[in-house]
Enzyme design. Structure first.
Site, mmCIF file in Angstrom:
data_model
loop_
_atom_site.group_PDB
_atom_site.id
_atom_site.type_symbol
_atom_site.label_atom_id
_atom_site.label_comp_id
_atom_site.label_asym_id
_atom_site.label_seq_id
_atom_site.Cartn_x
_atom_site.Cartn_y
_atom_site.Cartn_z
ATOM 1 N N LYS A 112 50.458 69.410 16.864
ATOM 2 C CA LYS A 112 50.044 70.744 16.432
ATOM 3 C C LYS A 112 51.181 71.737 16.420
ATOM 4 O O LYS A 112 51.160 72.712 15.670
ATOM 5 C CB LYS A 112 48.923 71.280 17.341
ATOM 6 C CG LYS A 112 47.556 70.656 17.072
ATOM 7 C CD LYS A 112 46.466 71.526 17.685
ATOM 8 C CE LYS A 112 45.093 70.899 17.531
ATOM 9 N NZ LYS A 112 44.062 71.702 18.215
ATOM 10 N N LYS A 195 43.820 59.723 11.220
ATOM 11 C CA LYS A 195 42.500 60.033 11.758
ATOM 12 C C LYS A 195 41.731 60.941 10.798
ATOM 13 O O LYS A 195 42.314 61.827 10.184
ATOM 14 C CB LYS A 195 42.729 60.752 13.097
ATOM 15 C CG LYS A 195 41.530 60.993 13.937
ATOM 16 C CD LYS A 195 41.915 61.694 15.237
ATOM 17 C CE LYS A 195 42.294 63.152 14.994
ATOM 18 N NZ LYS A 195 42.407 63.954 16.217
ATOM 19 N N LYS A 198 38.998 67.531 10.680
ATOM 20 C CA LYS A 198 38.545 68.742 9.987
ATOM 21 C C LYS A 198 39.717 69.534 9.435
ATOM 22 O O LYS A 198 39.550 70.385 8.580
ATOM 23 C CB LYS A 198 37.659 69.598 10.902
ATOM 24 C CG LYS A 198 38.136 69.794 12.318
ATOM 25 C CD LYS A 198 37.006 70.324 13.236
ATOM 26 C CE LYS A 198 37.359 70.158 14.712
ATOM 27 N NZ LYS A 198 36.219 70.199 15.618
HETATM 28 P P1 TYM Z 1 37.444 68.031 18.985
HETATM 29 O O1 TYM Z 1 36.706 69.300 18.786
HETATM 30 O O2 TYM Z 1 38.694 67.807 18.218
HETATM 31 O O3 TYM Z 1 36.502 66.804 18.674
HETATM 32 C C1 TYM Z 1 35.217 66.699 19.279
HETATM 33 C C2 TYM Z 1 34.904 65.251 19.602
HETATM 34 O O4 TYM Z 1 34.978 64.453 18.409
HETATM 35 C C3 TYM Z 1 35.842 63.357 18.624
HETATM 36 N N1 TYM Z 1 36.522 63.033 17.362
HETATM 37 C C4 TYM Z 1 36.531 61.825 16.797
HETATM 38 N N2 TYM Z 1 35.976 60.657 17.168
HETATM 39 C C5 TYM Z 1 36.164 59.604 16.356
HETATM 40 N N3 TYM Z 1 36.888 59.643 15.207
HETATM 41 C C6 TYM Z 1 37.458 60.799 14.794
HETATM 42 N N4 TYM Z 1 38.139 60.845 13.642
HETATM 43 C C7 TYM Z 1 37.290 61.961 15.594
HETATM 44 N N5 TYM Z 1 37.716 63.247 15.499
HETATM 45 C C8 TYM Z 1 37.240 63.882 16.581
HETATM 46 C C9 TYM Z 1 36.817 63.836 19.682
HETATM 47 O O5 TYM Z 1 37.433 62.746 20.337
HETATM 48 C C10 TYM Z 1 35.918 64.635 20.579
HETATM 49 O O6 TYM Z 1 35.237 63.794 21.478
HETATM 50 N N6 TYM Z 1 39.840 68.770 23.307
HETATM 51 C C11 TYM Z 1 38.554 68.417 22.729
HETATM 52 C C12 TYM Z 1 37.427 69.363 23.108
HETATM 53 C C13 TYM Z 1 37.236 69.535 24.579
HETATM 54 C C14 TYM Z 1 36.650 68.608 25.474
HETATM 55 C C15 TYM Z 1 36.658 69.245 26.747
HETATM 56 C C16 TYM Z 1 36.126 67.332 25.327
HETATM 57 C C17 TYM Z 1 37.568 70.635 25.294
HETATM 58 N N7 TYM Z 1 37.218 70.471 26.618
HETATM 59 C C18 TYM Z 1 36.154 68.601 27.886
HETATM 60 C C19 TYM Z 1 35.628 66.705 26.468
HETATM 61 C C20 TYM Z 1 35.637 67.321 27.730
HETATM 62 C C21 TYM Z 1 38.696 68.438 21.217
HETATM 63 O O7 TYM Z 1 39.568 69.048 20.657
HETATM 64 O O8 TYM Z 1 37.715 67.795 20.527
#
Ligand code: TYM
Length: 334
Positions: A112, A195, A198
């Site tokens: 990022k 991957k 969004k």
């Molecule tokens: P975020 O918002 O990017 O994504 C949310 C969840 O979706 C999963 N994910 C995917 N799984 C499979 N294939 C993909 N292409 C894909 N893209 C996204 C992510 O692995 C995630 O589970 N840092 C985290 C948010 C967060 C969080 C937390 C998660 C903040 N605090 C505490 C768990 C516990 C994030 O950016 O997810």
């Protein structure tokens, strides 16, 4: 596990990757024993610029996606992060425990920040510390996520272990990542090495939870593949990442193993497989999309649900935060 926590950033529309890797699995933990706590992590989203009005909208939309995917506010706690001050407060305490080198090593930070790492927000660097606080403020011990969050969860474990070690306590639990199923890493429809995300500039690379059946079917028909027929098992797809991705998506949507899917499509080409996948994806996602728009029609109700969830989350986090401060020697005299 006794308590499950997971979060999703409201930093744009959600994708099929978010759904299959995370959202779809959240509802399944309800009623299995552990308490389930789910969070729209708006404080994480603002580590990169967010237009305020859009952030509000996207936060409600993420909440609607949780609800549409079956997260039930009567059986789970659902709230947005910024309404529970313990997250930011514990994150500060963890900022004094975590090491700078740990943060620089995060691949997500490197991706990022790119070449311009002097000009990103300080929050982007400290992001994993806030994530550790999200989880540990509840003493949650299991976290369902997609594969891309694995490194962040290892850092959560490192922070918990260093806190316990430095203060000579056994206070924060060891967190287990739950990274399971055929869709822990859903790939871009245009490039099997990237991957699904969004933030990809190409909308054709992803399926959005708001796409209608036509858009879904077009994107799947145009997805990059090869000209070979499908083999009878996943072993035969080792060097075919795009094909592997589509089979895994099918398997996750159908709640089947990828080998079971291939057993049915063995010998057939993508001319047959893609329409079947498009139909399955549209049939699975359209009720969710419809429920999301129903929730979105009543923003006051979403806000009410988030507020009630925040009250319950706050009640769980306060004593843990208070004990953390006490362990650290911070005076609390009122
Ligand atoms: P975020 O918002 O990017 O994504 C949310 C969840 O979706 C999963 N994910 C995917 N799984 C499979 N294939 C993909 N292409 C894909 N893209 C996204 C992510 O692995 C995630 O589970 N840092 C985290 C948010 C967060 C969080 C937390 C998660 C903040 N605090 C505490 C768990 C516990 C994030 O950016 O997810």
């Amino acid at each position: 596990p006794t308590r499950i926590f997971s979060g999703i950033q409201p930093s744009g529309g959600l994708t099929l990757g978010n759904y299959l890797g995370a959202l779809k699995r959240f509802a399944a933990f309800q009623g299995t024993g552990p308490q389930t706590i789910y969070c729209v992590v708006d404080l994480h989203a603002i580590t990169v610029w967010q237009d305020p009005a859009r952030l509000t909208q996207q936060t409600r939309e993420a909440a609607a996606a949780f609800l549409a995917a079956g997260v039930d506010p009567a059986r789970s706690i659902l709230f947005n992060q910024s309404q529970v001050p313990a997250h930011a407060e514990l994150a500060w305490l963890f900022n004094t425990v975590a090491r700078l080198g740990w943060m620089y090593r995060m691949t997500q930070f490197k991706d990022k920040s790119g070449k311009n790492s002097e000009n990103v927000s300080l929050g982007l660097l400290a992001y994993p510390s806030l994530m550790a606080a999200d989880i540990l403020a509840y003493h949650a011990d299991a976290v369902p996520v997609g594969d891309d969050q694995k490194q962040h969860l290892e850092l959560t474990r490192d922070i918990a272990a260093k806190f316990n070690h430095d203060y000579g306590v056994d206070f924060f639990p060891e967190v287990q990542p739950l990274i399971e199923g055929p869709a822990t890493r859903v790939m871009s429809l245009r490039d099997g090495a990237k991957k699904m995300s969004k933030s990809d500039p190409s909308d054709a690379s992803r399926i959005n939870l708001t796409d209608d059946a036509d858009a879904i079917s077009q994107k799947i028909r145009k997805a990059r593949t090869d000209a070979e027929p499908l083999p009878g098992s996943m072993d035969g797809l080792k060097d075919r990442p795009e094909a592997r991705n589509l089979v895994n998506i099918y398997a996750a949507l159908a709640d089947e193993g990828p080998d079971a899917v291939l057993a049915r499509f063995e010998g057939q080409g993508f001319g047959a497989f893609k329409p079947a996948l498009a139909d399955l994806a549209a049939a699975t996602l359209s009720p969710i999309t419809a429920r999301m728009s129903e929730y979105m029609a009543d923003p006051a109700e979403i806000d009410r649900i988030l507020g009630e969830g925040a009250d319950r989350a706050d009640a769980l986090a306060q004593p843990i935060l208070a004990r953390t401060k006490e362990i650290m020697g911070l005076i609390r005299s009122r």
